[in-house]
Design a protein around this motif. Sequence first.
Motif, PDB file in Angstrom:
ATOM      1  N   VAL A  91     -60.611 -20.100  23.219  1.00  0.00           N
ATOM      2  CA  VAL A  91     -61.732 -19.849  22.313  1.00  0.00           C
ATOM      3  C   VAL A  91     -62.246 -21.136  21.679  1.00  0.00           C
ATOM      4  O   VAL A  91     -61.528 -22.115  21.513  1.00  0.00           O
ATOM      5  CB  VAL A  91     -61.320 -18.873  21.193  1.00  0.00           C
ATOM      6  N   GLY A  92     -63.524 -21.068  21.331  1.00  0.00           N
ATOM      7  CA  GLY A  92     -64.176 -22.079  20.502  1.00  0.00           C
ATOM      8  C   GLY A  92     -64.894 -21.372  19.370  1.00  0.00           C
ATOM      9  O   GLY A  92     -65.295 -20.210  19.504  1.00  0.00           O
ATOM     10  N   ILE A  93     -65.096 -22.052  18.276  1.00  0.00           N
ATOM     11  CA  ILE A  93     -65.654 -21.413  17.083  1.00  0.00           C
ATOM     12  C   ILE A  93     -67.085 -20.915  17.305  1.00  0.00           C
ATOM     13  O   ILE A  93     -67.545 -19.983  16.635  1.00  0.00           O
ATOM     14  CB  ILE A  93     -65.596 -22.385  15.880  1.00  0.00           C
ATOM     15  N   LYS A  94     -67.786 -21.495  18.268  1.00  0.00           N
ATOM     16  CA  LYS A  94     -69.160 -21.061  18.528  1.00  0.00           C
ATOM     17  C   LYS A  94     -69.218 -19.630  19.069  1.00  0.00           C
ATOM     18  O   LYS A  94     -70.257 -18.972  18.959  1.00  0.00           O
ATOM     19  CB  LYS A  94     -69.844 -22.017  19.518  1.00  0.00           C
ATOM     20  N   GLN A  95     -68.135 -19.165  19.648  1.00  0.00           N
ATOM     21  CA  GLN A  95     -68.081 -17.799  20.175  1.00  0.00           C
ATOM     22  C   GLN A  95     -67.260 -16.882  19.269  1.00  0.00           C
ATOM     23  O   GLN A  95     -66.705 -15.879  19.710  1.00  0.00           O
ATOM     24  CB  GLN A  95     -67.501 -17.806  21.595  1.00  0.00           C
ATOM     25  N   LYS A  96     -67.235 -17.215  17.999  1.00  0.00           N
ATOM     26  CA  LYS A  96     -66.409 -16.478  17.033  1.00  0.00           C
ATOM     27  C   LYS A  96     -66.760 -14.997  16.994  1.00  0.00           C
ATOM     28  O   LYS A  96     -65.870 -14.128  16.968  1.00  0.00           O
ATOM     29  CB  LYS A  96     -66.574 -17.111  15.659  1.00  0.00           C
ATOM     30  N   LYS A  97     -68.017 -14.678  17.010  1.00  0.00           N
ATOM     31  CA  LYS A  97     -68.443 -13.284  16.908  1.00  0.00           C
ATOM     32  C   LYS A  97     -68.016 -12.477  18.137  1.00  0.00           C
ATOM     33  O   LYS A  97     -67.523 -11.346  18.008  1.00  0.00           O
ATOM     34  CB  LYS A  97     -69.965 -13.225  16.746  1.00  0.00           C
ATOM     35  N   VAL A  98     -68.198 -13.048  19.312  1.00  0.00           N
ATOM     36  CA  VAL A  98     -67.830 -12.355  20.542  1.00  0.00           C
ATOM     37  C   VAL A  98     -66.316 -12.169  20.613  1.00  0.00           C
ATOM     38  O   VAL A  98     -65.817 -11.089  20.960  1.00  0.00           O
ATOM     39  CB  VAL A  98     -68.334 -13.130  21.775  1.00  0.00           C
ATOM     40  N   VAL A  99     -65.566 -13.214  20.261  1.00  0.00           N
ATOM     41  CA  VAL A  99     -64.108 -13.145  20.314  1.00  0.00           C
ATOM     42  C   VAL A  99     -63.583 -12.108  19.324  1.00  0.00           C
ATOM     43  O   VAL A  99     -62.608 -11.398  19.604  1.00  0.00           O
ATOM     44  CB  VAL A  99     -63.490 -14.530  20.043  1.00  0.00           C
ATOM     45  N   ASN A 100     -64.217 -12.003  18.180  1.00  0.00           N
ATOM     46  CA  ASN A 100     -63.800 -11.011  17.190  1.00  0.00           C
ATOM     47  C   ASN A 100     -63.899  -9.597  17.757  1.00  0.00           C
ATOM     48  O   ASN A 100     -63.015  -8.753  17.538  1.00  0.00           O
ATOM     49  CB  ASN A 100     -64.648 -11.138  15.931  1.00  0.00           C
ATOM     50  N   GLN A 101     -64.942  -9.323  18.495  1.00  0.00           N
ATOM     51  CA  GLN A 101     -65.102  -8.008  19.105  1.00  0.00           C
ATOM     52  C   GLN A 101     -63.992  -7.738  20.128  1.00  0.00           C
ATOM     53  O   GLN A 101     -63.483  -6.616  20.227  1.00  0.00           O
ATOM     54  CB  GLN A 101     -66.477  -7.901  19.768  1.00  0.00           C
ATOM     55  N   ILE A 102     -63.624  -8.771  20.874  1.00  0.00           N
ATOM     56  CA  ILE A 102     -62.534  -8.619  21.840  1.00  0.00           C
ATOM     57  C   ILE A 102     -61.219  -8.370  21.118  1.00  0.00           C
ATOM     58  O   ILE A 102     -60.463  -7.444  21.447  1.00  0.00           O
ATOM     59  CB  ILE A 102     -62.426  -9.868  22.737  1.00  0.00           C
ATOM     60  N   ALA A 103     -60.930  -9.194  20.129  1.00  0.00           N
ATOM     61  CA  ALA A 103     -59.651  -9.106  19.422  1.00  0.00           C
ATOM     62  C   ALA A 103     -59.479  -7.765  18.728  1.00  0.00           C
ATOM     63  O   ALA A 103     -58.369  -7.213  18.695  1.00  0.00           O
ATOM     64  CB  ALA A 103     -59.539 -10.248  18.416  1.00  0.00           C
ATOM     65  N   LYS A 104     -60.546  -7.224  18.181  1.00  0.00           N
ATOM     66  CA  LYS A 104     -60.442  -5.932  17.500  1.00  0.00           C
ATOM     67  C   LYS A 104     -60.062  -4.814  18.468  1.00  0.00           C
ATOM     68  O   LYS A 104     -59.413  -3.841  18.083  1.00  0.00           O
ATOM     69  CB  LYS A 104     -61.755  -5.608  16.784  1.00  0.00           C
ATOM     70  N   LYS A 105     -60.462  -4.962  19.725  1.00  0.00           N
ATOM     71  CA  LYS A 105     -60.073  -3.975  20.732  1.00  0.00           C
ATOM     72  C   LYS A 105     -58.568  -4.031  21.023  1.00  0.00           C
ATOM     73  O   LYS A 105     -57.955  -3.033  21.402  1.00  0.00           O
ATOM     74  CB  LYS A 105     -60.837  -4.217  22.029  1.00  0.00           C
ATOM     75  N   PHE A 106     -57.977  -5.212  20.829  1.00  0.00           N
ATOM     76  CA  PHE A 106     -56.570  -5.418  21.150  1.00  0.00           C
ATOM     77  C   PHE A 106     -55.679  -5.504  19.910  1.00  0.00           C
ATOM     78  O   PHE A 106     -54.523  -5.921  20.014  1.00  0.00           O
ATOM     79  CB  PHE A 106     -56.396  -6.711  21.963  1.00  0.00           C
ATOM     80  N   SER A 107     -56.185  -5.150  18.767  1.00  0.00           N
ATOM     81  CA  SER A 107     -55.448  -5.375  17.520  1.00  0.00           C
ATOM     82  C   SER A 107     -54.499  -4.240  17.150  1.00  0.00           C
ATOM     83  O   SER A 107     -54.041  -4.167  16.022  1.00  0.00           O
ATOM     84  CB  SER A 107     -56.436  -5.607  16.371  1.00  0.00           C
ATOM     85  N   SER A 108     -54.183  -3.356  18.075  1.00  0.00           N
ATOM     86  CA  SER A 108     -53.227  -2.285  17.800  1.00  0.00           C
ATOM     87  C   SER A 108     -51.807  -2.825  17.932  1.00  0.00           C
ATOM     88  O   SER A 108     -51.571  -3.980  18.306  1.00  0.00           O
ATOM     89  CB  SER A 108     -53.440  -1.123  18.763  1.00  0.00           C
ATOM     90  N   ARG A 109     -50.839  -1.967  17.649  1.00  0.00           N
ATOM     91  CA  ARG A 109     -49.438  -2.366  17.709  1.00  0.00           C
ATOM     92  C   ARG A 109     -48.939  -2.559  19.143  1.00  0.00           C
ATOM     93  O   ARG A 109     -47.813  -3.002  19.356  1.00  0.00           O
ATOM     94  CB  ARG A 109     -48.574  -1.325  17.002  1.00  0.00           C
ATOM     95  N   ASP A 110     -49.759  -2.226  20.107  1.00  0.00           N
ATOM     96  CA  ASP A 110     -49.347  -2.349  21.505  1.00  0.00           C
ATOM     97  C   ASP A 110     -49.665  -3.713  22.112  1.00  0.00           C
ATOM     98  O   ASP A 110     -49.389  -3.925  23.289  1.00  0.00           O
ATOM     99  CB  ASP A 110     -50.030  -1.267  22.351  1.00  0.00           C
ATOM    100  N   PHE A 111     -50.240  -4.619  21.322  1.00  0.00           N
ATOM    101  CA  PHE A 111     -50.660  -5.901  21.877  1.00  0.00           C
ATOM    102  C   PHE A 111     -50.324  -7.052  20.933  1.00  0.00           C
ATOM    103  O   PHE A 111     -50.311  -6.900  19.714  1.00  0.00           O
ATOM    104  CB  PHE A 111     -52.174  -5.911  22.134  1.00  0.00           C
ATOM    105  N   VAL A 112     -50.069  -8.189  21.545  1.00  0.00           N
ATOM    106  CA  VAL A 112     -49.991  -9.469  20.832  1.00  0.00           C
ATOM    107  C   VAL A 112     -51.205 -10.281  21.234  1.00  0.00           C
ATOM    108  O   VAL A 112     -51.585 -10.316  22.406  1.00  0.00           O
ATOM    109  CB  VAL A 112     -48.694 -10.220  21.193  1.00  0.00           C
ATOM    110  N   ILE A 113     -51.831 -10.919  20.262  1.00  0.00           N
ATOM    111  CA  ILE A 113     -53.032 -11.732  20.517  1.00  0.00           C
ATOM    112  C   ILE A 113     -52.668 -13.203  20.359  1.00  0.00           C
ATOM    113  O   ILE A 113     -52.046 -13.601  19.380  1.00  0.00           O
ATOM    114  CB  ILE A 113     -54.167 -11.359  19.549  1.00  0.00           C
ATOM    115  N   MET A 114     -53.085 -14.000  21.331  1.00  0.00           N
ATOM    116  CA  MET A 114     -52.816 -15.442  21.311  1.00  0.00           C
ATOM    117  C   MET A 114     -54.115 -16.181  21.602  1.00  0.00           C
ATOM    118  O   MET A 114     -54.746 -15.960  22.640  1.00  0.00           O
ATOM    119  CB  MET A 114     -51.749 -15.798  22.342  1.00  0.00           C
ATOM    120  N   LEU A 115     -54.528 -17.037  20.686  1.00  0.00           N
ATOM    121  CA  LEU A 115     -55.766 -17.794  20.844  1.00  0.00           C
ATOM    122  C   LEU A 115     -55.457 -19.243  21.190  1.00  0.00           C
ATOM    123  O   LEU A 115     -54.653 -19.897  20.528  1.00  0.00           O
ATOM    124  CB  LEU A 115     -56.599 -17.747  19.561  1.00  0.00           C
TER     125      LEU A 115
END
Length: 394
Positions: free
Chosen positions: A113-137
Amino acid sequence: MKLRSLVSLVKDSTNRRVYFCNLTLLTAFFCIVFFLGSSFFVNDNRHSIPPRWGIMKTFQNGKPTHCKNECRPPGSEPLPKGIVNRKSNLELTPHHGNKGKRKNSKSLLAIAVGIKQKKVVNQIAKKFSSRDFVIMLFHYDGNVDDWSDFDWSSTALHVSAINQTKWWFAKRFLHPDIVAEYSYIFLWDEDLGVDHFNPKRYISIIEKEGLEISQPALDTAKSEVHHPITARGRKGNVHRRIYKSRGGGRCYKNSTAPPCTGWVEMMAPVFSRAAWRCAWHMIQNDLIHAWGLDKKLGYCAQGDRSKKIGVVDSEYIIHFGLPTLGSMAENKANEESTDHSPELAPYSVPPGVCTSADRCGVRRRSYAELVLFQQRWNRAAASDDCWIDPYPQK
């Protein structure tokens, strides 16, 4: 014989000698039988011998003989086997107090990720933010602090290295033993739209279909599609091949090689645990764009690549095709850095020839890596007498 008769017999001197002689012979006979029986018992039941009985035969040079062929991780030989812990994970652990209930993580999302795509990445991360996933940037622009305003960011892992690619990060921070606890590894780019994507449903589909390597299909109306096999189909949940009878790169029903079948694009691959362990070893440490890797992923499919690799149509994404890495003005460090691979020297871009805006330096290196990876593969295949190619070129 009555007791009174036995006593009288023993009292008689002549009979007494005969009696004790017979008793001695009988005792010797039973001793011989006992020791012969013990030898048979030892030979046929070696594993049931108590430790003290077999200590002289079991130990040689101070170690049990069964330890000679015991396989241990390199470097752990001086340690007792039970203390060796060869795996790890990416779980966050508090440095004080009780550890608390362990998060039941099943899969990993790793995304450059880069900060310029912050909005798009946020949408992705929210899809994976349940207890079934670990997020690594993987922060290729070095900006970590500006992500802290998202709730999911505090539990995500952040790794920063200036101007490095997704595959550079993956080779160094996603070793198979580190991610061995996760069933699937989503190794994604940042320029993806996920309005029509649900990761839990996606996993249920690939498990049902038996896919070891996969990717979500691309919405053709809104995506930049480079390969027809990645385009979304509408006849089922998954497709594994493409048919193309016109133009270049034709694909027919009997086509068996990528990109007609057994192939996914590298912008959003999803690997099973076993497939990633294989793919990680194939990633070249110095070839940071991983061009050419896509056509060889079939070797890591844990079976027939035409069946174990597929594109999921029912859970699809949008590929915006944003030229992120290489488009920043700050990327001068990437162009001016010295390449440590002598093999890539003929393809190096002289300073000032390419500007960061047109990304020609990144593109030129990518093509150079494609050629170099294929050369390495050909040399490795030719020199390995023990390796049999399951997909020989016809």
